[in-house]
Design a protein around this motif. Sequence first.
Motif, PDB file in Angstrom:
ATOM      1  N   VAL A 196       0.867  -1.182   0.000  1.00 14.00           N
ATOM      2  CA  VAL A 196       0.000   0.000   0.000  1.00 14.00           C
ATOM      3  C   VAL A 196       0.898   1.225   0.000  1.00 14.00           C
ATOM      4  N   SER A 197       0.321   2.389  -0.169  1.00 16.72           N
ATOM      5  CA  SER A 197       1.136   3.609  -0.204  1.00 16.72           C
ATOM      6  C   SER A 197       1.774   3.868   1.158  1.00 16.72           C
ATOM      7  N   LEU A 198       2.839   4.661   1.160  1.00 16.94           N
ATOM      8  CA  LEU A 198       3.551   4.971   2.397  1.00 16.94           C
ATOM      9  C   LEU A 198       2.629   5.651   3.403  1.00 16.94           C
ATOM     10  N   MET A 199       1.787   6.547   2.915  1.00 18.72           N
ATOM     11  CA  MET A 199       0.845   7.244   3.793  1.00 18.72           C
ATOM     12  C   MET A 199      -0.149   6.268   4.423  1.00 18.72           C
ATOM     13  N   GLU A 200      -0.691   5.351   3.603  1.00 22.42           N
ATOM     14  CA  GLU A 200      -1.636   4.365   4.125  1.00 22.42           C
ATOM     15  C   GLU A 200      -0.962   3.451   5.143  1.00 22.42           C
ATOM     16  N   SER A 201       0.279   3.037   4.842  1.00 19.46           N
ATOM     17  CA  SER A 201       1.011   2.174   5.775  1.00 19.46           C
ATOM     18  C   SER A 201       1.171   2.855   7.130  1.00 19.46           C
ATOM     19  N   ALA A 202       1.573   4.121   7.090  1.00 19.46           N
ATOM     20  CA  ALA A 202       1.771   4.868   8.334  1.00 19.46           C
ATOM     21  C   ALA A 202       0.466   4.987   9.117  1.00 19.46           C
ATOM     22  N   ILE A 203      -0.629   5.235   8.395  1.00 17.95           N
ATOM     23  CA  ILE A 203      -1.932   5.387   9.053  1.00 17.95           C
ATOM     24  C   ILE A 203      -2.361   4.079   9.716  1.00 17.95           C
ATOM     25  N   PHE A 204      -2.202   2.954   8.991  1.00 18.33           N
ATOM     26  CA  PHE A 204      -2.605   1.654   9.540  1.00 18.33           C
ATOM     27  C   PHE A 204      -1.773   1.290  10.773  1.00 18.33           C
ATOM     28  N   VAL A 205      -0.453   1.438  10.667  1.00 13.38           N
ATOM     29  CA  VAL A 205       0.424   1.087  11.795  1.00 13.38           C
ATOM     30  C   VAL A 205       0.143   1.989  12.989  1.00 13.38           C
ATOM     31  N   LEU A 206       0.007   3.291  12.742  1.00 10.90           N
ATOM     32  CA  LEU A 206      -0.262   4.233  13.826  1.00 10.90           C
ATOM     33  C   LEU A 206      -1.626   3.957  14.461  1.00 10.90           C
TER      34      LEU A 206
END
Length: 230
Positions: free
Chosen positions: A207-217
């Motif tokens: 997934v995009s870097l932004m989506e990855s960060a949102i999911f992990v956070l």
Amino acid sequence: MSTLVLGGLLFLSVNLGAGIAWLVAKLFGKSNEGLALLCGGFLVGLLVLDIIPSAIQTYKSTGISIGILIGFLFLIFVNKFLFSSEQHSSSVYLLIIALFIHTIPLSLTIGNLLGNSSFVLTISTSTILHHIPEGFALTSIFLAQGQKIIGLFLSFIALSVCFCLFIWIGHHISLGIRAQSILLGISIGLIALTSLKEFILHNIRKVSLMESAIFVLTGYLFSVVFHVMF
């Protein structure tokens, strides 16, 4: 309070965690990668906020360090000799093993206190609340990898049986603090490495870097909520 009743309370608590995970999965639709990243963030938060601080406070740091090393070597062995790199369902089994091992020190402690009536309410509350996050994490990764729900149900039953067994052992046999420290260290090592390697790093490029960060956070924030509430 009997061992079987405590095992039943654990089964109810992991199912409560499963229900919460199911609701969260509905919010994220059918994003399997997102669920895996969320689970990874949640487990990292669980380690940072609860498991590691409790372990350092209660058990010997040397034993924990040895256990983490054993967990790391075990993960290498599993990935190299038992599962190919394409079989990412191995992460489910690794997480189950880690949670089983993590249950052992708590079960032994409860077994030691089982005859003390003043601890009954404390033990019951701890049993219920302590395993809600485990049910949440297991259910999230089962849903993310499309595993059969019957497997999750059997895992919950096996976890409850394991819990009862080691409560009985703790009530009749004394296991040294060093041995418990090593067991907890193995659990920490497996949870940490599985979270980072199998759940986060394996899915972060899908997934995009932004989506990855949102999911992990988001997963981490869920662990904060569990920490505050339970």
